[in-house]
Design an enzyme around this catalytic site. Structure first.
Site, PDB file in Angstrom:
ATOM      1  N   TYR A  54      -0.879  -0.665   8.714  1.00 41.41           N
ATOM      2  CA  TYR A  54      -1.057   0.758   9.036  1.00 41.41           C
ATOM      3  C   TYR A  54      -1.620   0.959  10.445  1.00 41.41           C
ATOM      4  O   TYR A  54      -1.565   2.065  10.979  1.00 41.41           O
ATOM      5  CB  TYR A  54      -1.997   1.437   8.043  1.00 41.41           C
ATOM      6  CG  TYR A  54      -1.573   1.420   6.603  1.00 41.41           C
ATOM      7  CD1 TYR A  54      -0.294   1.018   6.213  1.00 41.41           C
ATOM      8  CD2 TYR A  54      -2.460   1.807   5.601  1.00 41.41           C
ATOM      9  CE1 TYR A  54       0.072   0.999   4.879  1.00 41.41           C
ATOM     10  CE2 TYR A  54      -2.095   1.800   4.260  1.00 41.41           C
ATOM     11  CZ  TYR A  54      -0.835   1.387   3.905  1.00 41.41           C
ATOM     12  OH  TYR A  54      -0.487   1.375   2.580  1.00 41.41           O
ATOM     13  N   HIS A 112       0.259  -7.386   0.294  1.00 41.34           N
ATOM     14  CA  HIS A 112       0.933  -6.089   0.402  1.00 41.34           C
ATOM     15  C   HIS A 112       2.299  -6.068  -0.285  1.00 41.34           C
ATOM     16  O   HIS A 112       2.636  -5.103  -0.978  1.00 41.34           O
ATOM     17  CB  HIS A 112       1.081  -5.715   1.882  1.00 41.34           C
ATOM     18  CG  HIS A 112       1.171  -4.249   2.122  1.00 41.34           C
ATOM     19  ND1 HIS A 112       0.727  -3.662   3.286  1.00 41.34           N
ATOM     20  CD2 HIS A 112       1.657  -3.233   1.370  1.00 41.34           C
ATOM     21  CE1 HIS A 112       0.924  -2.352   3.224  1.00 41.34           C
ATOM     22  NE2 HIS A 112       1.493  -2.070   2.072  1.00 41.34           N
ATOM     23  N   SER A 149       0.091  -6.106  -4.494  1.00 37.65           N
ATOM     24  CA  SER A 149       0.719  -4.795  -4.346  1.00 37.65           C
ATOM     25  C   SER A 149       2.229  -4.973  -4.406  1.00 37.65           C
ATOM     26  O   SER A 149       2.761  -5.950  -3.861  1.00 37.65           O
ATOM     27  CB  SER A 149       0.299  -4.166  -3.009  1.00 37.65           C
ATOM     28  OG  SER A 149       0.873  -2.894  -2.831  1.00 37.65           O
ATOM     29  N   LEU A 200       2.340  11.291  -5.590  1.00 33.75           N
ATOM     30  CA  LEU A 200       2.998  12.601  -5.545  1.00 33.75           C
ATOM     31  C   LEU A 200       4.477  12.483  -5.166  1.00 33.75           C
ATOM     32  O   LEU A 200       5.126  13.477  -4.840  1.00 33.75           O
ATOM     33  CB  LEU A 200       2.275  13.528  -4.563  1.00 33.75           C
ATOM     34  CG  LEU A 200       0.779  13.727  -4.838  1.00 33.75           C
ATOM     35  CD1 LEU A 200       0.153  14.624  -3.782  1.00 33.75           C
ATOM     36  CD2 LEU A 200       0.549  14.293  -6.239  1.00 33.75           C
ATOM     37  N   GLY A 201       5.005  11.248  -5.202  1.00 37.22           N
ATOM     38  CA  GLY A 201       6.417  11.060  -4.875  1.00 37.22           C
ATOM     39  C   GLY A 201       6.761  11.493  -3.472  1.00 37.22           C
ATOM     40  O   GLY A 201       7.811  12.100  -3.241  1.00 37.22           O
ATOM     41  N   SER A 241      -3.552  12.231   2.699  1.00 39.48           N
ATOM     42  CA  SER A 241      -3.491  13.474   3.466  1.00 39.48           C
ATOM     43  C   SER A 241      -4.406  13.329   4.671  1.00 39.48           C
ATOM     44  O   SER A 241      -5.384  12.576   4.632  1.00 39.48           O
ATOM     45  CB  SER A 241      -3.932  14.678   2.626  1.00 39.48           C
ATOM     46  OG  SER A 241      -3.842  15.868   3.399  1.00 39.48           O
ATOM     47  N   VAL A 242      -4.091  14.058   5.726  1.00 43.73           N
ATOM     48  CA  VAL A 242      -4.983  14.114   6.886  1.00 43.73           C
ATOM     49  C   VAL A 242      -5.502  15.536   7.085  1.00 43.73           C
ATOM     50  O   VAL A 242      -6.142  15.831   8.091  1.00 43.73           O
ATOM     51  CB  VAL A 242      -4.281  13.616   8.173  1.00 43.73           C
ATOM     52  CG1 VAL A 242      -3.907  12.145   8.044  1.00 43.73           C
ATOM     53  CG2 VAL A 242      -3.043  14.466   8.488  1.00 43.73           C
ATOM     54  N   ILE A 247      -7.137  17.379   1.262  1.00 44.41           N
ATOM     55  CA  ILE A 247      -7.999  16.292   0.790  1.00 44.41           C
ATOM     56  C   ILE A 247      -8.947  16.812  -0.289  1.00 44.41           C
ATOM     57  O   ILE A 247      -9.135  16.179  -1.341  1.00 44.41           O
ATOM     58  CB  ILE A 247      -8.775  15.673   1.976  1.00 44.41           C
ATOM     59  CG1 ILE A 247      -7.824  14.860   2.870  1.00 44.41           C
ATOM     60  CG2 ILE A 247      -9.926  14.796   1.483  1.00 44.41           C
ATOM     61  CD1 ILE A 247      -8.430  14.432   4.189  1.00 44.41           C
ATOM     62  N   GLU A 248      -9.541  17.962  -0.038  1.00 37.64           N
ATOM     63  CA  GLU A 248     -10.479  18.543  -1.000  1.00 37.64           C
ATOM     64  C   GLU A 248      -9.752  19.039  -2.246  1.00 37.64           C
ATOM     65  O   GLU A 248     -10.227  18.844  -3.373  1.00 37.64           O
ATOM     66  CB  GLU A 248     -11.264  19.669  -0.331  1.00 37.64           C
ATOM     67  CG  GLU A 248     -12.190  19.170   0.777  1.00 37.64           C
ATOM     68  CD  GLU A 248     -12.874  20.285   1.542  1.00 37.64           C
ATOM     69  OE1 GLU A 248     -12.524  21.466   1.313  1.00 37.64           O
ATOM     70  OE2 GLU A 248     -13.756  19.978   2.373  1.00 37.64           O
TER      71      GLU A 248
END
Length: 284
Positions: A54, A112, A149, A200-201, A241-242, A247-248
Protein backbone atom coordinates in the site's frame (compact mmCIF):
# COMPACT_ATOMS: atom_id res chain seq x y z
CA UNK A 1 -18.56 5.73 18.29
CA UNK A 2 -19.94 3.82 21.26
CA UNK A 3 -19.01 0.15 21.25
CA UNK A 4 -16.48 0.13 18.44
CA UNK A 5 -13.57 -0.13 20.88
CA UNK A 6 -15.26 -2.92 22.86
CA UNK A 7 -15.95 -5.42 20.06
CA UNK A 8 -13.20 -8.04 20.25
CA UNK A 9 -12.46 -11.53 19.02
CA UNK A 10 -10.03 -13.84 20.76
CA UNK A 11 -7.42 -15.44 18.52
CA UNK A 12 -6.30 -19.03 19.04
CA UNK A 13 -3.28 -17.87 21.05
CA UNK A 14 -5.43 -15.79 23.41
CA UNK A 15 -4.62 -12.40 21.86
CA UNK A 16 -7.60 -10.04 21.77
CA UNK A 17 -8.11 -8.50 18.32
CA UNK A 18 -10.53 -5.63 17.68
CA UNK A 19 -13.30 -6.92 15.47
CA UNK A 20 -13.77 -3.62 13.64
CA UNK A 21 -10.96 -1.71 11.99
CA UNK A 22 -9.96 0.79 9.33
CA UNK A 23 -8.51 -0.47 6.07
CA UNK A 24 -6.14 1.82 4.19
CA UNK A 25 -5.89 0.09 0.81
CA UNK A 26 -5.66 2.76 -1.92
CA UNK A 27 -5.23 5.51 0.70
CA UNK A 28 -2.44 7.75 -0.61
CA UNK A 29 0.64 8.17 1.52
CA UNK A 30 0.96 11.41 3.41
CA UNK A 31 -1.63 13.65 4.99
CA UNK A 32 -4.65 11.78 3.59
CA UNK A 33 -3.79 8.48 5.26
CA UNK A 34 -2.39 10.15 8.37
CA UNK A 35 -5.65 12.03 8.88
CA UNK A 36 -7.80 8.96 8.19
CA UNK A 37 -5.94 6.98 10.84
CA UNK A 38 -6.09 9.84 13.31
CA UNK A 39 -9.82 10.38 12.74
CA UNK A 40 -10.53 6.67 13.08
CA UNK A 41 -8.63 6.36 16.34
CA UNK A 42 -10.31 9.48 17.71
CA UNK A 43 -13.69 7.92 16.78
CA UNK A 44 -12.89 4.84 18.85
CA UNK A 45 -11.34 2.51 16.27
CA UNK A 46 -8.53 0.43 17.74
CA UNK A 47 -7.48 -1.57 14.69
CA UNK A 48 -5.67 -0.32 11.57
CA UNK A 49 -4.97 -2.59 8.59
CA UNK A 50 -2.20 -1.73 6.13
CA UNK A 51 0.30 -3.60 3.93
CA UNK A 52 3.76 -3.11 2.49
CA UNK A 53 2.34 -2.84 -1.04
CA UNK A 54 0.00 0.00 0.00
CA UNK A 55 3.06 2.25 0.38
CA UNK A 56 1.49 4.05 3.34
CA UNK A 57 2.92 2.32 6.41
CA UNK A 58 4.85 5.45 7.41
CA UNK A 59 1.65 7.48 7.21
CA UNK A 60 -0.19 4.95 9.37
CA UNK A 61 2.52 5.31 12.00
CA UNK A 62 2.31 9.10 11.79
CA UNK A 63 -1.46 8.98 12.21
CA UNK A 64 -1.11 6.75 15.25
CA UNK A 65 1.30 9.17 16.88
CA UNK A 66 -0.83 12.20 15.96
CA UNK A 67 -3.92 10.62 17.52
CA UNK A 68 -2.48 10.55 21.01
CA UNK A 69 -3.86 7.04 21.54
CA UNK A 70 -1.26 4.87 23.31
CA UNK A 71 0.49 2.36 21.04
CA UNK A 72 -0.51 -0.55 23.27
CA UNK A 73 -4.19 0.28 22.75
CA UNK A 74 -4.02 -0.02 18.95
CA UNK A 75 -3.91 -3.25 16.95
CA UNK A 76 -1.79 -2.83 13.81
CA UNK A 77 -1.85 -5.29 10.92
CA UNK A 78 0.50 -5.25 7.97
CA UNK A 79 1.27 -7.73 5.23
CA UNK A 80 4.17 -9.34 3.37
CA UNK A 81 4.12 -8.61 -0.35
CA UNK A 82 4.51 -11.40 -2.91
CA UNK A 83 7.93 -10.37 -4.22
CA UNK A 84 9.37 -10.74 -0.72
CA UNK A 85 8.23 -14.32 -0.17
CA UNK A 86 10.95 -16.68 0.99
CA UNK A 87 12.54 -17.20 4.40
CA UNK A 88 15.27 -14.57 4.60
CA UNK A 89 13.43 -12.03 2.45
CA UNK A 90 10.40 -12.31 4.74
CA UNK A 91 12.48 -11.51 7.81
CA UNK A 92 13.95 -8.47 6.06
CA UNK A 93 10.54 -7.30 4.80
CA UNK A 94 9.06 -7.55 8.29
CA UNK A 95 11.80 -5.37 9.71
CA UNK A 96 11.32 -2.80 6.95
CA UNK A 97 7.59 -2.62 7.67
CA UNK A 98 8.18 -2.34 11.41
CA UNK A 99 10.58 0.55 10.93
CA UNK A 100 8.26 2.35 8.52
CA UNK A 101 5.41 2.05 11.01
CA UNK A 102 7.70 3.35 13.74
CA UNK A 103 6.68 0.68 16.24
CA UNK A 104 8.53 -1.81 18.41
CA UNK A 105 6.29 -4.71 17.43
CA UNK A 106 3.48 -5.52 15.02
CA UNK A 107 0.23 -7.02 16.25
CA UNK A 108 -0.63 -9.13 13.21
CA UNK A 109 1.52 -10.01 10.21
CA UNK A 110 -0.12 -11.65 7.18
CA UNK A 111 1.12 -13.30 4.00
CA UNK A 112 -0.73 -11.07 1.54
CA UNK A 113 -1.35 -13.60 -1.26
CA UNK A 114 -0.49 -17.28 -1.62
CA UNK A 115 0.94 -16.82 -5.07
CA UNK A 116 2.63 -14.36 -7.35
CA UNK A 117 4.76 -14.48 -10.47
CA UNK A 118 7.29 -16.74 -8.75
CA UNK A 119 5.28 -19.13 -6.61
CA UNK A 120 7.87 -21.89 -6.31
CA UNK A 121 11.26 -22.08 -4.67
CA UNK A 122 13.67 -25.00 -4.51
CA UNK A 123 12.08 -26.04 -1.25
CA UNK A 124 8.52 -25.84 -2.57
CA UNK A 125 5.89 -23.13 -2.43
CA UNK A 126 7.36 -19.83 -1.37
CA UNK A 127 4.57 -19.05 1.04
CA UNK A 128 5.63 -22.11 3.03
CA UNK A 129 9.16 -20.68 3.28
CA UNK A 130 7.61 -17.41 4.40
CA UNK A 131 5.49 -19.20 6.98
CA UNK A 132 8.62 -20.64 8.60
CA UNK A 133 9.90 -17.07 8.90
CA UNK A 134 6.56 -15.98 10.34
CA UNK A 135 6.87 -18.66 13.01
CA UNK A 136 10.36 -17.40 13.84
CA UNK A 137 9.13 -13.81 14.17
CA UNK A 138 6.31 -15.02 16.40
CA UNK A 139 8.63 -17.07 18.61
CA UNK A 140 10.90 -14.03 18.96
CA UNK A 141 7.85 -11.99 20.06
CA UNK A 142 8.33 -9.45 17.29
CA UNK A 143 4.71 -10.02 16.31
CA UNK A 144 1.77 -10.91 18.54
CA UNK A 145 -0.11 -12.97 15.96
CA UNK A 146 0.49 -14.37 12.48
CA UNK A 147 -1.84 -15.27 9.67
CA UNK A 148 -2.55 -15.29 5.97
CA UNK A 149 -4.63 -13.41 3.44
CA UNK A 150 -6.48 -14.61 0.34
CA UNK A 151 -5.86 -18.27 1.14
CA UNK A 152 -8.25 -20.88 -0.20
CA UNK A 153 -8.80 -24.09 1.76
CA UNK A 154 -6.11 -25.94 -0.21
CA UNK A 155 -3.56 -23.21 0.57
CA UNK A 156 -4.43 -23.47 4.25
CA UNK A 157 -4.07 -27.24 4.11
CA UNK A 158 -0.54 -26.80 2.74
CA UNK A 159 0.39 -24.59 5.69
CA UNK A 160 -1.35 -26.76 8.28
CA UNK A 161 0.55 -29.81 7.03
CA UNK A 162 3.94 -28.25 7.84
CA UNK A 163 3.42 -25.60 10.48
CA UNK A 164 4.30 -25.59 14.16
CA UNK A 165 2.15 -22.49 14.70
CA UNK A 166 -1.31 -22.49 13.10
CA UNK A 167 -2.38 -19.34 11.25
CA UNK A 168 -4.57 -17.28 13.54
CA UNK A 169 -6.33 -15.19 10.87
CA UNK A 170 -7.27 -15.55 7.20
CA UNK A 171 -8.19 -12.23 5.61
CA UNK A 172 -10.23 -12.69 2.43
CA UNK A 173 -12.63 -10.90 0.11
CA UNK A 174 -15.95 -11.35 1.88
CA UNK A 175 -19.26 -9.55 1.47
CA UNK A 176 -22.93 -10.52 0.99
CA UNK A 177 -22.36 -11.55 -2.65
CA UNK A 178 -19.36 -13.70 -1.68
CA UNK A 179 -19.95 -14.90 1.85
CA UNK A 180 -17.28 -17.64 1.76
CA UNK A 181 -19.45 -20.09 3.71
CA UNK A 182 -17.29 -23.16 3.02
CA UNK A 183 -14.06 -21.35 3.83
CA UNK A 184 -15.55 -19.91 7.02
CA UNK A 185 -16.63 -23.38 8.14
CA UNK A 186 -13.14 -24.77 7.48
CA UNK A 187 -11.47 -21.91 9.33
CA UNK A 188 -13.85 -22.23 12.27
CA UNK A 189 -12.95 -25.91 12.58
CA UNK A 190 -9.24 -25.01 12.64
CA UNK A 191 -9.66 -22.05 15.05
CA UNK A 192 -8.64 -19.58 12.35
CA UNK A 193 -10.50 -16.27 12.53
CA UNK A 194 -11.85 -14.93 9.25
CA UNK A 195 -11.39 -11.27 8.38
CA UNK A 196 -13.31 -9.52 5.60
CA UNK A 197 -11.60 -7.19 3.17
CA UNK A 198 -13.82 -5.23 0.81
CA UNK A 199 -16.80 -5.89 3.12
CA UNK A 200 -18.88 -3.36 1.17
CA UNK A 201 -18.06 -4.93 -2.20
CA UNK A 202 -15.99 -1.91 -3.23
CA UNK A 203 -19.11 0.19 -2.75
CA UNK A 204 -21.08 -1.74 -5.36
CA UNK A 205 -23.53 -3.14 -2.80
CA UNK A 206 -24.63 0.18 -1.35
CA UNK A 207 -27.51 0.57 -3.81
CA UNK A 208 -28.77 -2.99 -3.37
CA UNK A 209 -32.54 -2.67 -2.76
CA UNK A 210 -32.71 -5.53 -0.26
CA UNK A 211 -29.92 -4.05 1.86
CA UNK A 212 -31.42 -0.58 1.59
CA UNK A 213 -34.83 -1.87 2.68
CA UNK A 214 -33.32 -3.63 5.68
CA UNK A 215 -31.47 -0.44 6.55
CA UNK A 216 -34.69 1.57 6.49
CA UNK A 217 -36.14 -0.73 9.17
CA UNK A 218 -33.34 0.23 11.54
CA UNK A 219 -32.77 3.79 10.33
CA UNK A 220 -29.36 2.72 9.07
CA UNK A 221 -27.58 2.83 5.71
CA UNK A 222 -26.96 -0.21 3.53
CA UNK A 223 -23.28 0.04 4.47
CA UNK A 224 -24.11 -0.07 8.16
CA UNK A 225 -26.35 -3.09 7.59
CA UNK A 226 -23.55 -4.96 5.81
CA UNK A 227 -21.02 -4.13 8.51
CA UNK A 228 -23.44 -5.15 11.24
CA UNK A 229 -23.99 -8.44 9.38
CA UNK A 230 -20.20 -8.95 9.51
CA UNK A 231 -20.17 -8.38 13.26
CA UNK A 232 -23.05 -10.78 13.88
CA UNK A 233 -21.28 -13.42 11.76
CA UNK A 234 -18.32 -13.07 14.17
CA UNK A 235 -16.14 -11.79 11.34
CA UNK A 236 -13.38 -9.24 11.66
CA UNK A 237 -14.11 -6.41 9.24
CA UNK A 238 -12.04 -3.50 7.93
CA UNK A 239 -14.01 -1.06 5.76
CA UNK A 240 -11.86 1.60 4.15
CA UNK A 241 -12.46 5.33 3.88
CA UNK A 242 -10.47 8.54 3.99
CA UNK A 243 -13.51 10.72 4.75
CA UNK A 244 -14.09 11.59 8.39
CA UNK A 245 -17.88 11.45 8.20
CA UNK A 246 -17.86 8.03 6.52
CA UNK A 247 -15.25 6.68 8.95
CA UNK A 248 -17.51 7.68 11.84
CA UNK A 249 -20.69 6.47 10.12
CA UNK A 250 -19.21 3.05 9.37
CA UNK A 251 -18.50 2.52 13.05
CA UNK A 252 -22.01 3.51 14.15
CA UNK A 253 -23.27 -0.07 14.11
CA UNK A 254 -23.15 -1.09 17.75
CA UNK A 255 -26.52 0.33 18.78
CA UNK A 256 -28.70 -2.15 16.90
CA UNK A 257 -28.93 -5.84 16.02
CA UNK A 258 -30.21 -7.41 12.83
CA UNK A 259 -33.11 -9.80 13.28
CA UNK A 260 -32.71 -13.43 12.25
CA UNK A 261 -34.88 -12.98 9.14
CA UNK A 262 -32.79 -10.03 8.00
CA UNK A 263 -29.58 -12.00 8.48
CA UNK A 264 -31.07 -14.82 6.39
CA UNK A 265 -32.08 -12.35 3.68
CA UNK A 266 -28.51 -11.06 3.51
CA UNK A 267 -27.13 -14.60 3.48
CA UNK A 268 -29.39 -15.37 0.51
CA UNK A 269 -27.72 -12.66 -1.58
CA UNK A 270 -24.64 -14.85 -2.03
CA UNK A 271 -23.67 -15.64 -5.62
CA UNK A 272 -19.97 -16.40 -5.01
CA UNK A 273 -19.18 -13.21 -6.94
CA UNK A 274 -15.77 -11.58 -6.60
CA UNK A 275 -14.72 -8.00 -7.25
CA UNK A 276 -11.06 -8.84 -6.69
CA UNK A 277 -8.94 -11.60 -8.26
CA UNK A 278 -9.30 -15.26 -7.43
CA UNK A 279 -6.24 -16.21 -5.33
CA UNK A 280 -5.62 -19.21 -7.61
CA UNK A 281 -5.33 -16.93 -10.62
CA UNK A 282 -3.70 -13.78 -9.23
CA UNK A 283 -0.40 -12.87 -10.89
CA UNK A 284 1.18 -9.85 -9.23
Amino acid sequence: MAGVDKAMVTLSNGVKMPQFGLGVWQSPAGEVTENAVKWALCAGYRHIDTAAIYKNEESVGAGLRASGVPREDVFITTKLWNTEQGYESTLAAFEESRQKLGVDYIDLYLIHWPRGKDILSKEGKKYLDSWRAFEQLYKEKKVRAIGVSNFHIHHLEDVLAMCTVTPMVNQVELHPLNNQADLRAFCDAKQIKVEAWSPLGQGKLLSNPILSAIGAKYNKTAAQVILRWNIQKNLITIPKSVHRERIEENADIFDFELGAEDVMSIDALNTNSRYGPDPDEAQF
